[in-house]
Motif scaffolding. Structure first.
Motif, PDB file in Angstrom:
ATOM      1  N   ILE A 167       0.817  -1.220   0.000  1.00  0.00           N
ATOM      2  CA  ILE A 167       0.000   0.000   0.000  1.00  0.00           C
ATOM      3  C   ILE A 167       0.849   1.268   0.000  1.00  0.00           C
ATOM      4  CG2 ILE A 167      -1.684   1.336   1.324  1.00  0.00           C
ATOM      5  CD1 ILE A 167      -2.923  -0.934  -0.210  1.00  0.00           C
ATOM      6  N   PRO A 168       1.860   1.409   0.873  1.00  0.00           N
ATOM      7  CA  PRO A 168       2.675   2.636   0.809  1.00  0.00           C
ATOM      8  C   PRO A 168       3.348   2.839  -0.549  1.00  0.00           C
ATOM      9  CG  PRO A 168       3.059   1.486   2.869  1.00  0.00           C
ATOM     10  CD  PRO A 168       2.269   0.560   2.014  1.00  0.00           C
ATOM     11  N   LEU A 169       3.820   1.744  -1.148  1.00  0.00           N
ATOM     12  CA  LEU A 169       4.489   1.868  -2.445  1.00  0.00           C
ATOM     13  C   LEU A 169       3.485   2.220  -3.542  1.00  0.00           C
ATOM     14  CD1 LEU A 169       6.939  -1.160  -2.176  1.00  0.00           C
ATOM     15  CD2 LEU A 169       7.482   1.267  -1.936  1.00  0.00           C
ATOM     16  N   LEU A 170       2.324   1.608  -3.516  1.00  0.00           N
ATOM     17  CA  LEU A 170       1.304   1.932  -4.508  1.00  0.00           C
ATOM     18  C   LEU A 170       0.835   3.379  -4.358  1.00  0.00           C
ATOM     19  CD1 LEU A 170      -0.791  -1.371  -4.440  1.00  0.00           C
ATOM     20  CD2 LEU A 170       0.449  -0.462  -6.411  1.00  0.00           C
ATOM     21  N   MET A 171       0.713   3.835  -3.116  1.00  0.00           N
ATOM     22  CA  MET A 171       0.309   5.218  -2.877  1.00  0.00           C
ATOM     23  C   MET A 171       1.338   6.186  -3.471  1.00  0.00           C
ATOM     24  SD  MET A 171      -1.978   7.122  -1.562  1.00  0.00           S
ATOM     25  CE  MET A 171      -2.180   8.824  -1.029  1.00  0.00           C
ATOM     26  N   THR A 172       2.602   5.864  -3.315  1.00  0.00           N
ATOM     27  CA  THR A 172       3.655   6.712  -3.882  1.00  0.00           C
ATOM     28  C   THR A 172       3.594   6.712  -5.402  1.00  0.00           C
ATOM     29  OG1 THR A 172       5.049   6.165  -1.965  1.00  0.00           O
ATOM     30  CG2 THR A 172       6.134   7.154  -3.874  1.00  0.00           C
ATOM     31  N   LEU A 173       3.349   5.560  -5.994  1.00  0.00           N
ATOM     32  CA  LEU A 173       3.254   5.475  -7.451  1.00  0.00           C
ATOM     33  C   LEU A 173       2.086   6.284  -7.997  1.00  0.00           C
ATOM     34  CD1 LEU A 173       4.050   1.681  -7.949  1.00  0.00           C
ATOM     35  CD2 LEU A 173       5.528   3.617  -8.498  1.00  0.00           C
ATOM     36  N   ILE A 174       0.935   6.223  -7.323  1.00  0.00           N
ATOM     37  CA  ILE A 174      -0.232   6.992  -7.764  1.00  0.00           C
ATOM     38  C   ILE A 174       0.064   8.488  -7.722  1.00  0.00           C
ATOM     39  CG2 ILE A 174      -2.541   7.694  -7.012  1.00  0.00           C
ATOM     40  CD1 ILE A 174      -3.235   4.845  -6.562  1.00  0.00           C
ATOM     41  N   GLN A 175       0.733   8.917  -6.672  1.00  0.00           N
ATOM     42  CA  GLN A 175       1.047  10.342  -6.555  1.00  0.00           C
ATOM     43  C   GLN A 175       2.084  10.784  -7.588  1.00  0.00           C
ATOM     44  OE1 GLN A 175      -1.219  11.805  -5.130  1.00  0.00           O
ATOM     45  NE2 GLN A 175      -0.702  12.341  -3.021  1.00  0.00           N
ATOM     46  N   ARG A 176       2.904   9.860  -8.043  1.00  0.00           N
ATOM     47  CA  ARG A 176       3.879  10.215  -9.078  1.00  0.00           C
ATOM     48  C   ARG A 176       3.201  10.366 -10.444  1.00  0.00           C
ATOM     49  NH1 ARG A 176       9.921   7.831  -8.361  1.00  0.00           N
ATOM     50  NH2 ARG A 176      10.303   8.751  -6.315  1.00  0.00           N
ATOM     51  N   ILE A 177       2.105   9.674 -10.636  1.00  0.00           N
ATOM     52  CA  ILE A 177       1.383   9.826 -11.902  1.00  0.00           C
ATOM     53  C   ILE A 177       0.734  11.198 -11.978  1.00  0.00           C
ATOM     54  CG2 ILE A 177      -0.581   8.976 -13.249  1.00  0.00           C
ATOM     55  CD1 ILE A 177       0.012   6.200 -12.093  1.00  0.00           C
ATOM     56  N   ARG A 178       0.028  11.552 -10.885  1.00  0.00           N
ATOM     57  CA  ARG A 178      -0.657  12.843 -10.858  1.00  0.00           C
ATOM     58  C   ARG A 178      -0.861  13.248  -9.418  1.00  0.00           C
ATOM     59  NH1 ARG A 178      -6.352  12.564 -13.310  1.00  0.00           N
ATOM     60  NH2 ARG A 178      -6.825  11.768 -11.225  1.00  0.00           N
ATOM     61  N   ARG A 179      -0.320  14.391  -9.060  1.00  0.00           N
ATOM     62  CA  ARG A 179      -0.495  14.886  -7.701  1.00  0.00           C
ATOM     63  C   ARG A 179      -1.962  15.216  -7.451  1.00  0.00           C
ATOM     64  NH1 ARG A 179       3.225  13.947  -3.808  1.00  0.00           N
ATOM     65  NH2 ARG A 179       5.294  13.915  -4.772  1.00  0.00           N
ATOM     66  N   GLU A 180      -2.503  14.723  -6.337  1.00  0.00           N
ATOM     67  CA  GLU A 180      -3.896  15.007  -5.994  1.00  0.00           C
ATOM     68  C   GLU A 180      -4.046  14.957  -4.486  1.00  0.00           C
ATOM     69  OE1 GLU A 180      -6.776  11.925  -6.975  1.00  0.00           O
ATOM     70  OE2 GLU A 180      -5.121  10.545  -7.395  1.00  0.00           O
ATOM     71  N   ASP A 181      -5.231  15.328  -4.029  1.00  0.00           N
ATOM     72  CA  ASP A 181      -5.500  15.312  -2.607  1.00  0.00           C
ATOM     73  C   ASP A 181      -5.236  13.921  -2.038  1.00  0.00           C
ATOM     74  OD1 ASP A 181      -6.845  16.513  -0.124  1.00  0.00           O
ATOM     75  OD2 ASP A 181      -8.072  14.726  -0.522  1.00  0.00           O
ATOM     76  N   ALA A 182      -4.507  13.870  -0.919  1.00  0.00           N
ATOM     77  CA  ALA A 182      -4.130  12.574  -0.340  1.00  0.00           C
ATOM     78  C   ALA A 182      -5.355  11.755   0.064  1.00  0.00           C
ATOM     79  CB  ALA A 182      -3.228  12.794   0.866  1.00  0.00           C
ATOM     80  N   GLY A 183      -6.398  12.420   0.573  1.00  0.00           N
ATOM     81  CA  GLY A 183      -7.592  11.690   0.983  1.00  0.00           C
ATOM     82  C   GLY A 183      -8.265  10.993  -0.180  1.00  0.00           C
ATOM     83  N   ARG A 184      -8.352  11.677  -1.329  1.00  0.00           N
ATOM     84  CA  ARG A 184      -8.971  11.063  -2.501  1.00  0.00           C
ATOM     85  C   ARG A 184      -8.135   9.891  -3.006  1.00  0.00           C
ATOM     86  NH1 ARG A 184     -12.717  13.997  -5.337  1.00  0.00           N
ATOM     87  NH2 ARG A 184     -11.939  13.118  -7.299  1.00  0.00           N
ATOM     88  N   ALA A 185      -6.826  10.058  -3.018  1.00  0.00           N
ATOM     89  CA  ALA A 185      -5.957   8.980  -3.490  1.00  0.00           C
ATOM     90  C   ALA A 185      -6.048   7.756  -2.581  1.00  0.00           C
ATOM     91  CB  ALA A 185      -4.514   9.472  -3.572  1.00  0.00           C
ATOM     92  N   VAL A 186      -6.053   7.994  -1.270  1.00  0.00           N
ATOM     93  CA  VAL A 186      -6.162   6.876  -0.322  1.00  0.00           C
ATOM     94  C   VAL A 186      -7.507   6.166  -0.480  1.00  0.00           C
ATOM     95  CG1 VAL A 186      -6.390   6.321   2.131  1.00  0.00           C
ATOM     96  CG2 VAL A 186      -4.537   7.791   1.345  1.00  0.00           C
ATOM     97  N   ALA A 187      -8.578   6.958  -0.685  1.00  0.00           N
ATOM     98  CA  ALA A 187      -9.903   6.353  -0.839  1.00  0.00           C
ATOM     99  C   ALA A 187      -9.944   5.439  -2.058  1.00  0.00           C
ATOM    100  CB  ALA A 187     -10.960   7.447  -0.953  1.00  0.00           C
ATOM    101  N   ASP A 188      -9.405   5.913  -3.190  1.00  0.00           N
ATOM    102  CA  ASP A 188      -9.410   5.086  -4.399  1.00  0.00           C
ATOM    103  C   ASP A 188      -8.564   3.829  -4.222  1.00  0.00           C
ATOM    104  OD1 ASP A 188     -11.040   6.908  -5.633  1.00  0.00           O
ATOM    105  OD2 ASP A 188      -9.410   7.939  -6.700  1.00  0.00           O
ATOM    106  N   LEU A 189      -7.397   3.990  -3.609  1.00  0.00           N
ATOM    107  CA  LEU A 189      -6.499   2.854  -3.443  1.00  0.00           C
ATOM    108  C   LEU A 189      -7.094   1.802  -2.515  1.00  0.00           C
ATOM    109  CD1 LEU A 189      -3.791   1.631  -4.140  1.00  0.00           C
ATOM    110  CD2 LEU A 189      -2.779   2.924  -2.262  1.00  0.00           C
ATOM    111  N   PHE A 190      -7.666   2.236  -1.399  1.00  0.00           N
ATOM    112  CA  PHE A 190      -8.242   1.275  -0.473  1.00  0.00           C
ATOM    113  C   PHE A 190      -9.518   0.641  -1.035  1.00  0.00           C
ATOM    114  CE2 PHE A 190      -5.323   2.949   2.634  1.00  0.00           C
ATOM    115  CZ  PHE A 190      -5.087   1.864   3.457  1.00  0.00           C
ATOM    116  N   ALA A 191     -10.264   1.381  -1.843  1.00  0.00           N
ATOM    117  CA  ALA A 191     -11.437   0.787  -2.485  1.00  0.00           C
ATOM    118  C   ALA A 191     -11.011  -0.363  -3.394  1.00  0.00           C
ATOM    119  CB  ALA A 191     -12.203   1.853  -3.275  1.00  0.00           C
ATOM    120  N   ALA A 192      -9.956  -0.137  -4.219  1.00  0.00           N
ATOM    121  CA  ALA A 192      -9.449  -1.199  -5.086  1.00  0.00           C
ATOM    122  C   ALA A 192      -8.932  -2.376  -4.263  1.00  0.00           C
ATOM    123  CB  ALA A 192      -8.336  -0.652  -5.984  1.00  0.00           C
ATOM    124  N   ASP A 193      -8.271  -2.067  -3.156  1.00  0.00           N
ATOM    125  CA  ASP A 193      -7.711  -3.115  -2.292  1.00  0.00           C
ATOM    126  C   ASP A 193      -8.822  -3.960  -1.661  1.00  0.00           C
ATOM    127  OD1 ASP A 193      -5.096  -3.989  -0.788  1.00  0.00           O
ATOM    128  OD2 ASP A 193      -6.625  -3.750   0.775  1.00  0.00           O
TER     129      ASP A 193
END
Length: 509
Positions: A121-147
């Motif tokens: 999860i920490p590594l995937l979160m870093t990869l998502i933020q490298r694609i496009r910077r966005e609000d951390a809460g939205r990124a975490v929500a999308d990542l955990f939903a997929a998980d």
């Protein structure tokens, strides 16, 4: 990646989805294998889940050191996870067969798998933020939903597709291959600019090597399993399978002596099995009418053989959860002969169902009862039997199907504390009980060392049932009227003044 950020982000979320599904499958594989090999599902599940969750937290902390090069680190983590999780079942089965240190190996392997899953999860979160910077809460929500959705799919696929179709071993190997492709390969392709060319080639080579190792393990898994079984059971393994419910292994030459192992536990020893079968059946059949009999468990046909020796029997309903065991008892010449081909008798009707679930359904619908005799040919908890088959609820359901004057007979193992706890369960349903024992062990000829003690049984009815033997059946070898009288007198004198509480589905264990 920069030109199509939406597609890249979706691809990372898809990788998270697949990796989460694979991670949960690894977890369930370890739980299922522990249940197969050691029994006690609650303990195995608790150990695996608690160690896994702790290790995932540890893996998340360790992943902080890897976020500077997240694509490279994620590829390495997924390759290691695919290899470790894919080989976990074969490795643990081999430890159980050859080394005997299963619990320690399971905890160590579970911890390693959990650390690798926690790093995702920490590594995937870093990869998502490298694609496009966005609000951390939205990124975490999308990542955990997929998980979480991936975990749902993996959890449902395991019992309904993977376990019945492939079994734990091949299922884990296939999951590892999917994990390597979806995790390492996808991220390496998507973030191919991060690692240097030489490192990138090494990572691709490592991914291919993992797939090759998993393929080789899949090709040799049958040979490993056969070798492990020979180490455990000797060279005369004549039949071995892992059904949805248990591992069944039959050893010995056709002329005997036969040994039947269920989940690694010696359930039948040909030369001595008559002691347990006769002890369960004959006193119950002699204590009153015996035209209609319900046999819960006993798919090997041995207790059924003793039931059919009584001339008054008209119908027998045999209920066993695993259809593979009655099928083996019909088709294997040695086991069929040992059981007197009892399962082929026209008076016998077999039902493949969990005994407790069947009792509940039969009690609600009326079934084909009432029954004169109910025989619970199910191992006592002290011998590895499930608690639910000796609970107050189980006996209450069985009592509803008794005819006036009907009796229930159960195995109570060799442990006196267990005997009184089972007796308490029978008495809570309003039945009177008579404890008795059969001298000698039902497995002595198949076990090295000193023989086990006597086997304890309980006979229960609305009024205290007499302990005797019926004249309409051949005299059993393991029992005499004097034996019954002597053992019930001894056990009655040993009954504690304050018996232990009955086993219940939610109560004492």
């Amino acid at each position: 990646m920069r030109s199509r950020p939406r597609f890249a982000r979706l691809t990372v979320l898809l990788a998270a989805f697949v990796c989460a599904a694979c991670g949960l499958v690894y977890e369930l594989e370890l739980v299922a294998l522990g249940d197969y090999l050691l029994g006690d599902t609650v303990t195995q599940t608790s150990v695996v889940l608690s160690v896994m969750v702790f290790a995932m937290g540890l893996g998340s902390l360790l992943a902080k050191r890897l976020t500077s090069r997240p694509a490279t680190a994620f590829a390495l983590v997924e390759c290691a996870l695919a290899l470790t999780g894919g080989l976990s079942v074969l490795a643990l089965y081999s430890c159980w067969a050859w080394i005997g240190r299963y619990q320690a190996a399971m905890v160590g392997l579970t911890c390693l798998i959990g650390i690798l899953i926690g790093a995702e999860i920490p590594l995937l979160m870093t990869l998502i933020q490298r694609i496009r910077r966005e609000d951390a809460g939205r990124a975490v929500a999308d990542l955990f939903a997929a998980d979480y959705v991936g975990a749902l799919i993996g959890g449902l696929a395991f019992p309904f597709l993977i376990l019945p179709g492939l079994g734990p071993g091949d299922g884990a190997l296939l999951t590892g291959a999917v994990n390597a492709v979806a995790g390492a390969a996808v991220v390496l392709w998507l973030f191919r600019e991060e690692p240097a060319p030489r490192i990138r080639r090494l990572l691709w080579g490592g991914c291919l090597l993992v797939l090759a190792v998993l393929a080789a393990a899949a090709a040799g898994s049958d040979a490993v399993e056969r070798a492990a079984r020979h180490a455990l059971y000797g060279d005369q393994v004549r039949y071995a399978t892992r059904s949805r419910y248990q591992e069944i292994v039959l050893t010995g030459p056709a002329e005997g002596p036969l040994r039947l192992y269920l989940d690694g536990r010696l359930a039948v020893c040909g030369p001595d099995e008559y002691r347990g079968s006769e002890g369960l059946v004959h006193p119950a059949m002699a204590a009153g009418p015996d035209a209609r009999v319900l046999l819960l468990g006993g798919g090997d046909g041995l207790a059924l053989r003793e039931v059919l020796r009584h001339r008054g029997v008209r119908t027998v309903r045999l209920v066993d959860a695993d259809p593979a065991l009655p099928r083996l008892a019909r088709t294997d010449p040695g086991l069929a002969a040992l059981g007197g081909r009892s399962l082929d008798d026209p008076r016998v009707r077999t039902t493949a169902a969990d005994p407790m679930a069947w009792l509940r359904g039969a009690g609600a619908s009326g079934g084909d009862g009432p029954y004169d005799v109910v025989l619970a040919d199910l191992p006592a908890p002290a011998d590895g039997g499930p608690v639910k088959f000796h609970s107050q609820e189980f006996y209450g359901l069985a009592t509803r199907l008794l005819s006036p004057g009907g009796r229930i007979a159960v195995r109570a193992g060799s442990d006196l504390d267990g005997l009184w706890q089972i007796e308490s369960g029978l008495r809570t349903t309003g039945l009177q009980t008579a404890p008795y024992a059969v001298p000698g062990s039902a497995t002595a000829a198949c076990r090295p060392g000193p023989p086990d003690g006597a086997q304890n049984f309980l006979l229960a009815a609305a009024t205290r049932p007499p302990l005797t033997l019926a004249p309409d059946a051949p005299a059993p070898r393991a029992l005499t009227p004097d034996t019954l009288h002597a053992t019930t007198t001894r056990l009655t004198a040993l009954r504690p003044a304050h018996p232990p509480a009955a086993l219940t589905l939610l109560g004492p264990r």
